[in-house]
Design a protein around this motif. Sequence first.
Motif, short mmCIF file in Angstrom:
data_model
loop_
_atom_site.label_atom_id
_atom_site.label_comp_id
_atom_site.label_asym_id
_atom_site.label_seq_id
_atom_site.Cartn_x
_atom_site.Cartn_y
_atom_site.Cartn_z
N GLN A 1 0.74 -1.29 -0.02
CA GLN A 1 0.10 -0.39 0.00
C GLN A 1 0.88 1.34 -0.05
O GLN A 1 0.20 2.33 -0.42
CB GLN A 1 -0.96 0.22 1.10
N ILE A 2 1.98 1.27 0.59
CA ILE A 2 2.97 2.36 0.86
C ILE A 2 4.21 2.18 0.34
O ILE A 2 4.78 0.65 0.77
CB ILE A 2 2.97 2.67 2.32
N GLU B 1 0.22 7.10 -8.30
CA GLU B 1 -1.01 7.87 -8.22
C GLU B 1 -2.15 7.15 -8.73
O GLU B 1 -3.28 7.05 -7.91
CB GLU B 1 -0.70 9.19 -9.03
N LYS C 1 -1.72 4.43 -4.32
CA LYS C 1 -0.67 3.95 -3.32
C LYS C 1 -0.01 5.49 -2.91
O LYS C 1 0.13 6.17 -3.68
CB LYS C 1 0.20 3.08 -4.13
N GLU C 2 0.31 5.17 -1.43
CA GLU C 2 1.17 6.38 -0.71
C GLU C 2 2.57 6.15 -1.01
O GLU C 2 3.16 4.96 -1.18
CB GLU C 2 0.60 6.41 0.61
N TYR C 3 3.32 7.29 -1.04
CA TYR C 3 4.79 7.19 -0.95
C TYR C 3 5.43 8.25 -0.22
O TYR C 3 4.88 9.18 -0.17
CB TYR C 3 5.39 7.14 -2.48
N TYR C 4 6.78 7.92 0.11
CA TYR C 4 7.52 8.81 0.78
C TYR C 4 9.08 8.85 0.32
O TYR C 4 9.40 7.62 0.23
CB TYR C 4 7.25 8.71 2.25
N ARG D 1 5.76 14.71 1.48
CA ARG D 1 5.99 13.31 0.97
C ARG D 1 7.79 13.02 1.25
O ARG D 1 8.23 12.01 1.03
CB ARG D 1 5.80 13.02 -0.49
N ILE E 1 2.08 8.61 8.50
CA ILE E 1 1.22 7.88 7.93
C ILE E 1 0.03 7.72 8.93
O ILE E 1 -0.88 7.90 8.93
CB ILE E 1 1.72 6.85 7.32
N ARG F 1 -2.99 9.80 10.04
CA ARG F 1 -3.96 10.01 9.23
C ARG F 1 -4.95 8.76 9.11
O ARG F 1 -6.09 8.48 8.89
CB ARG F 1 -3.85 10.20 7.81
#
Lengths: 289, 289, 289, 289
Positions: free
Chosen positions: D15-16, D43, D47-50, D79, D217, D220
Amino acid sequence: MKHIDNFKSIVDRYQIVFFDAFGVLKNYKGLVPGIEKTFAYLEQQGKEYYIVTNDASRSPVQLAESYHRQGLHAISPDRIVSSGMLAKEYLDLKVKDGIVAFLGTPESAHYIENEGRHTLSVNQVNSTNMDKVNAFVFMDDEGFDWFEDINKTVNILRKRTIPAIVANTDYAYPLSANDVSVAIGGIANMVESIVGKEFIRFGKPDSQMFMFAYDLIRERRQISKKDIVMVGDTLYTDIIGGNKFGLDTVLVLSGNTLPEDAEAAIHSTGIVPTYICESAVVHGGELDL
Amino acid sequence: MKHIDNFKSIVDRYQIVFFDAFGVLKNYKGLVPGIEKTFAYLEQQGKEYYIVTNDASRSPVQLAESYHRQGLHAISPDRIVSSGMLAKEYLDLKVKDGIVAFLGTPESAHYIENEGRHTLSVNQVNSTNMDKVNAFVFMDDEGFDWFEDINKTVNILRKRTIPAIVANTDYAYPLSANDVSVAIGGIANMVESIVGKEFIRFGKPDSQMFMFAYDLIRERRQISKKDIVMVGDTLYTDIIGGNKFGLDTVLVLSGNTLPEDAEAAIHSTGIVPTYICESAVVHGGELDL
Amino acid sequence: MKHIDNFKSIVDRYQIVFFDAFGVLKNYKGLVPGIEKTFAYLEQQGKEYYIVTNDASRSPVQLAESYHRQGLHAISPDRIVSSGMLAKEYLDLKVKDGIVAFLGTPESAHYIENEGRHTLSVNQVNSTNMDKVNAFVFMDDEGFDWFEDINKTVNILRKRTIPAIVANTDYAYPLSANDVSVAIGGIANMVESIVGKEFIRFGKPDSQMFMFAYDLIRERRQISKKDIVMVGDTLYTDIIGGNKFGLDTVLVLSGNTLPEDAEAAIHSTGIVPTYICESAVVHGGELDL
Amino acid sequence: MKHIDNFKSIVDRYQIVFFDAFGVLKNYKGLVPGIEKTFAYLEQQGKEYYIVTNDASRSPVQLAESYHRQGLHAISPDRIVSSGMLAKEYLDLKVKDGIVAFLGTPESAHYIENEGRHTLSVNQVNSTNMDKVNAFVFMDDEGFDWFEDINKTVNILRKRTIPAIVANTDYAYPLSANDVSVAIGGIANMVESIVGKEFIRFGKPDSQMFMFAYDLIRERRQISKKDIVMVGDTLYTDIIGGNKFGLDTVLVLSGNTLPEDAEAAIHSTGIVPTYICESAVVHGGELDL
């Protein structure tokens, strides 16, 4: 850096107290005299507390029982964060199956067992099961034959490309007023220098210890790092670790750091606690217990 | 750095050859096949040679006997320079009386005995003789109970302010094609990191090993460092040590450094031998033996 | 370990005295007051002496001149053994031709020049001459632009597989009562950790320093290590180095080791001098000078 | 350890995604070709990213802008998790007032300013304000005179018993295909070895870097470590750090670790990524962008 006479005034300033175990709550002779008053006061004031300890020899349940046997009933298993718990978390997340070989006692290994994974004392590793060894854990300095099993560990880790976990980073621990014993962290260091691989270490001063305790609290309620104080007797583990995590810190002089050496040690290491206090014992008649 | 096909051409260029033992003359299976031809050629050509070895497990006489038993009669005790000999020289110069406690076998200790001084296995040190312990020597990884005696060593060295001598700096040694064993140098390192004191180490790559051999020669004749070549299988001990002492050096590929890894190892360490040669074996029909 | 009141009684026990320079003969303010009496007494008694110093900034001639300028005329160039001299010997034996690149002043480099070999300040190394660089020497912390030339050094040593020589192992040196300056040994350590190669270091506590002085004496006469005493102010260089080489040692309290800290430092490091003495100054009216 | 052909299948499993910056998203020539497709796919898939990066030279806003200038608009300041952010958090929690002296550029310092606290370049520290220096931060390798200001740093840290913070632990960083530059972490190490104090380091492989991103993360939404994968090009920082924190890890071969060396490096270090993938670029026509 402030000198504090009565640990009571430390408790009054924070919502949560993290305690190191050895040299703070107990020593080789047993409990630090009067330490039960501290926990009575914490309870009375509704303050939360955790024991944050480099120890992988036993499970939190067993660690709590050892306090109970000595008469300190305030410490329940859910208040204990040990480096062994971080090793267990690592294995649960990263080593789903196969064998986890270990150096340590059967009790230390029992705690890290789970369904898919099988623990095996290093002396039972042989050519038929070597291929299934998916991780190695240094748990405790007892429970094995040093000559046979340390040499065997070196050869397992030369042959298998697997994670090697050090579940307690301490090099030595006190046995009596005069004697120490080599801890599993010291043995792990020797093995690492021989096999030339990078081991994974759990234990103070590493931040992951403090984070684990911090997360336990945050599961139940909002908290800021400013509300927590870390209490320890060792500059190189408790104090620098707590400082780096962003906590206020208290150096107590009931263990590794002697009262006459404290100022010189702080100056020469540059590791500065927020407070210095003789011990973690709460004093005073105003403590209506 | 030149690649040399036949070790014979190395011998032809120098008056004196220093050999490392393990990985050059012998390995875990016994003598390196053909190595006797090298010594025959050295004798025939009137070249001098010395074995310069990190070993304190036995005296030079016993070390020479072990070569004789394997069929290499060219190696007499006076041709052997071991790290144990440096430990003995240190004790003879610096520790005139009292007890020298040691970790190792009785044979290893026998060699460092002398008139005024008494050696004592660490397991025999106790509260009645502790005050007379004037030095501690790490001799060999065998001959003692690792758990009991390593822990006891830590406590002796915490209490007594005395020199601690490491008579062999190696961390491990090969047992077979696949297995190694922890050497006393590895154990000494662990103890040093726990007690926090500075130990005195003897063994390659330290210059004192090469100087000892160099002095043996100069007692009898004029020689320059340019007339000597050091032959070894390990960049980190034989080659950098020989280089630093000002000797030309030969890396042989019959031991620790594998033929396929040699160039990469030299580049990544920056330790550059004068020559690379497959082995220390002299080849060729022109060798009328 | 004996406490000695008057350095005179040390001189009386030995035939040869090795002195460290900084903290023993001089400090940031100039000569140690009264030290000329020591050399007068040594001359009167026919004792030999050497200055054994971690310094590669200047040649022995220049070092001797600096003592003369301060009024100590007893120290001639042939009495000085510096770590720079070992670097020069290494280059003379091992680097016959090409370029020796260096960090340091022109004076420091001038000393290591010879016929076949060319020295070049690191800022003059470029793509046209890089291939001819056959060795690199860390000589002195002055004489170059730290930002430009340290970064350039890192890249030269990443590209060229050549010996890197550290001609002074000290990390820092005193500038005044309160301030120190980073020494070239500290810079070399940083570069080594970045390029990941093994450098060759010259300087106390390494035995090669003592051996160099010992050899100078033996060129002229028979001597035993028992006839020599090493005098220094630093446990980690002078005392442990002298001890390991087999010499008796004197810790003087006129430099790095403060009188009030000496006993604790000896106990905590396990580095034990044969004697402790306030300074290397000979006292007393019986000294008819 | 599985070899993965297309980074897309990694993205599909988690997911990340945490990305290292240098060697993964960009290199000395600019962005890794095609990396914008990865962010488009992330996007598209929700999916989330850092970006988890050892960098204290600039604020997250400035770091994001540098990606935007190169055409990668997906990376917003929120991010980015940098080691500089951890240094800032430390100061906010632990150093309420006085002066924070620093080595670095004005931009790097601007970011750690706050109301009660004043930052001061080391060259502006002098005898009148020295007493107010309550912390020292190693921010960046540029913005100061190396000779003057590194020496001054050593002396400030010898005199003041204050925390010394290393805001980027890297020893070096690439400048071009062939050259590297010394990073502030390398300078900090040299200073630490000279002053003999314990510095506080922020940056991978330390867990606190991963924890900081993980906490962002969790502010939230609920997440498990099993849902996160760490992508990096360096075994010693990205992979062992991610592993220790309990994340799955991907070694990409677009930076520090060359394709031909990856297997040998994994075996020799014992640092085992969950996956190996040529790069972090998502391939394939099925990516309807």
